[in-house]
Design a protein around this motif. Structure first.
Motif, PDB file in Angstrom:
ATOM      1  N   LEU A   1       5.539  -5.444   8.769  1.00  0.00           N
ATOM      2  CA  LEU A   1       4.723  -4.273   9.114  1.00  0.00           C
ATOM      3  C   LEU A   1       3.574  -4.660  10.038  1.00  0.00           C
ATOM      4  CD1 LEU A   1       4.619  -2.432   5.657  1.00  0.00           C
ATOM      5  CD2 LEU A   1       5.834  -1.706   7.715  1.00  0.00           C
ATOM      6  N   ALA A   2       3.021  -5.858   9.820  1.00  0.00           N
ATOM      7  CA  ALA A   2       1.952  -6.333  10.701  1.00  0.00           C
ATOM      8  C   ALA A   2       2.478  -6.517  12.120  1.00  0.00           C
ATOM      9  CB  ALA A   2       1.385  -7.647  10.164  1.00  0.00           C
ATOM     10  N   HIS A   3       3.720  -6.983  12.228  1.00  0.00           N
ATOM     11  CA  HIS A   3       4.366  -7.143  13.541  1.00  0.00           C
ATOM     12  C   HIS A   3       4.502  -5.776  14.221  1.00  0.00           C
ATOM     13  CE1 HIS A   3       7.436  -7.973  16.554  1.00  0.00           C
ATOM     14  NE2 HIS A   3       7.312  -9.285  16.305  1.00  0.00           N
ATOM     15  N   VAL A   4       4.933  -4.782  13.479  1.00  0.00           N
ATOM     16  CA  VAL A   4       5.136  -3.438  14.032  1.00  0.00           C
ATOM     17  C   VAL A   4       3.814  -2.831  14.497  1.00  0.00           C
ATOM     18  CG1 VAL A   4       5.825  -1.073  13.446  1.00  0.00           C
ATOM     19  CG2 VAL A   4       7.219  -3.012  12.678  1.00  0.00           C
ATOM     20  N   LEU A   5       2.762  -3.075  13.747  1.00  0.00           N
ATOM     21  CA  LEU A   5       1.462  -2.485  14.061  1.00  0.00           C
ATOM     22  C   LEU A   5       0.714  -3.230  15.168  1.00  0.00           C
ATOM     23  CD1 LEU A   5       0.218  -1.699  10.433  1.00  0.00           C
ATOM     24  CD2 LEU A   5       1.075  -0.074  12.123  1.00  0.00           C
ATOM     25  N   SER A   6       1.088  -4.472  15.406  1.00  0.00           N
ATOM     26  CA  SER A   6       0.390  -5.267  16.420  1.00  0.00           C
ATOM     27  C   SER A   6       0.733  -4.798  17.836  1.00  0.00           C
ATOM     28  CB  SER A   6       0.758  -6.742  16.268  1.00  0.00           C
ATOM     29  OG  SER A   6       0.147  -7.514  17.287  1.00  0.00           O
ATOM     30  N   THR A   7      -0.251  -4.877  18.710  1.00  0.00           N
ATOM     31  CA  THR A   7      -0.033  -4.512  20.123  1.00  0.00           C
ATOM     32  C   THR A   7      -0.182  -5.719  21.037  1.00  0.00           C
ATOM     33  OG1 THR A   7      -2.390  -3.929  20.326  1.00  0.00           O
ATOM     34  CG2 THR A   7      -0.851  -2.154  19.760  1.00  0.00           C
ATOM     35  N   ASP A   8      -0.380  -6.895  20.428  1.00  0.00           N
ATOM     36  CA  ASP A   8      -0.591  -8.114  21.201  1.00  0.00           C
ATOM     37  C   ASP A   8       0.672  -8.976  21.176  1.00  0.00           C
ATOM     38  OD1 ASP A   8      -2.691 -10.045  22.506  1.00  0.00           O
ATOM     39  OD2 ASP A   8      -1.664 -11.241  20.966  1.00  0.00           O
ATOM     40  N   ASP A   9       1.196  -9.314  22.355  1.00  0.00           N
ATOM     41  CA  ASP A   9       2.443 -10.079  22.431  1.00  0.00           C
ATOM     42  C   ASP A   9       2.313 -11.466  21.806  1.00  0.00           C
ATOM     43  OD1 ASP A   9       3.726  -7.998  23.665  1.00  0.00           O
ATOM     44  OD2 ASP A   9       3.448  -8.763  25.701  1.00  0.00           O
TER      45      ASP A   9
END
Length: 199
Positions: free
Chosen positions: A68-76
């Protein structure tokens, strides 16, 4: 017996006492051996089973939070770091599952675990689709997959793990009760052996 010589009475009493002690020793050995097996079953199977499934459930929850943290992140860069963490967590979960498999001891437990493995495979496939969308910056699509498809499977998995915990806990309780009964049985055997009024 009143007409027996003292020496005959003593010999008879001694022989009877020896026979009773031998019977007690044999009974005690058998009871203790059985008690030891029950204790080993509790400490070597049921309780480790409870701990192993508890750990699986907790670590599965941690992995879901990471995804979920991956989905919410906007930083590559952050996504790349989280990808590595997800890979490590999945490897760790595979090791934990392997350890638990060695503790499975009943057809009911094996069947439920196989169902869990099947659901886990589906869960990973859905999560991989969500992660692929997340890497392409389609956070909305990834979030929808996690909510609509991934979450129901996750809840089913959690329910299966909860049931496995109950099975192992119940096994430990039954083995403990059996061990207690064997202990009382052995004590009763000792009480039965009382001095005989041969003399």
């Amino acid at each position: 017996m009143k007409n027996w010589k003292i020496s005959t009475r003593l010999t008879g009493a001694f022989a009877l006492l020896v026979a009773m002690l031998l019977a007690l020793a044999l009974t005690s050995f058998m009871q203790l051996s059985s008690l030891r097996n029950e204790t080993e079953n509790i400490t070597g199977n049921w309780l480790p089973g409870v701990e192993a499934v508890n750990a699986l459930e907790a670590y599965s929850a941690d992995l879901r939070l990471t995804i979920l943290a991956h989905v919410l992140s906007t930083d590559d860069a952050a996504k790349a770091s989280i990808d590595k963490q997800i890979s490590e967590q999945r490897t760790k979960l595979a090791e934990m599952r392997k350890s638990y498999e060695n503790l499975i001891s009943s057809p009911e437990e094996k069947k439920l675990y196989d169902d869990y493995v099947e659901n886990w495979s589906k869960y990973v496939q859905v999560n991989d689709k969500a992660l692929a969308l997340s890497r392409s910056n389609d956070s909305a699509g990834a979030a929808a997959l996690m909510s609509q498809e991934s979450r129901p499977i996750y809840l089913a998995i959690k329910e299966q793990l909860d049931t496995l915990i109950k099975i192992n806990h119940q096994g430990a309780m039954e083995a403990s009760e059996s061990a207690s009964k064997r202990g009382l049985s052995e004590f009763s055997c000792v009480r039965l052996i009382e001095p005989s009024p041969i003399l």
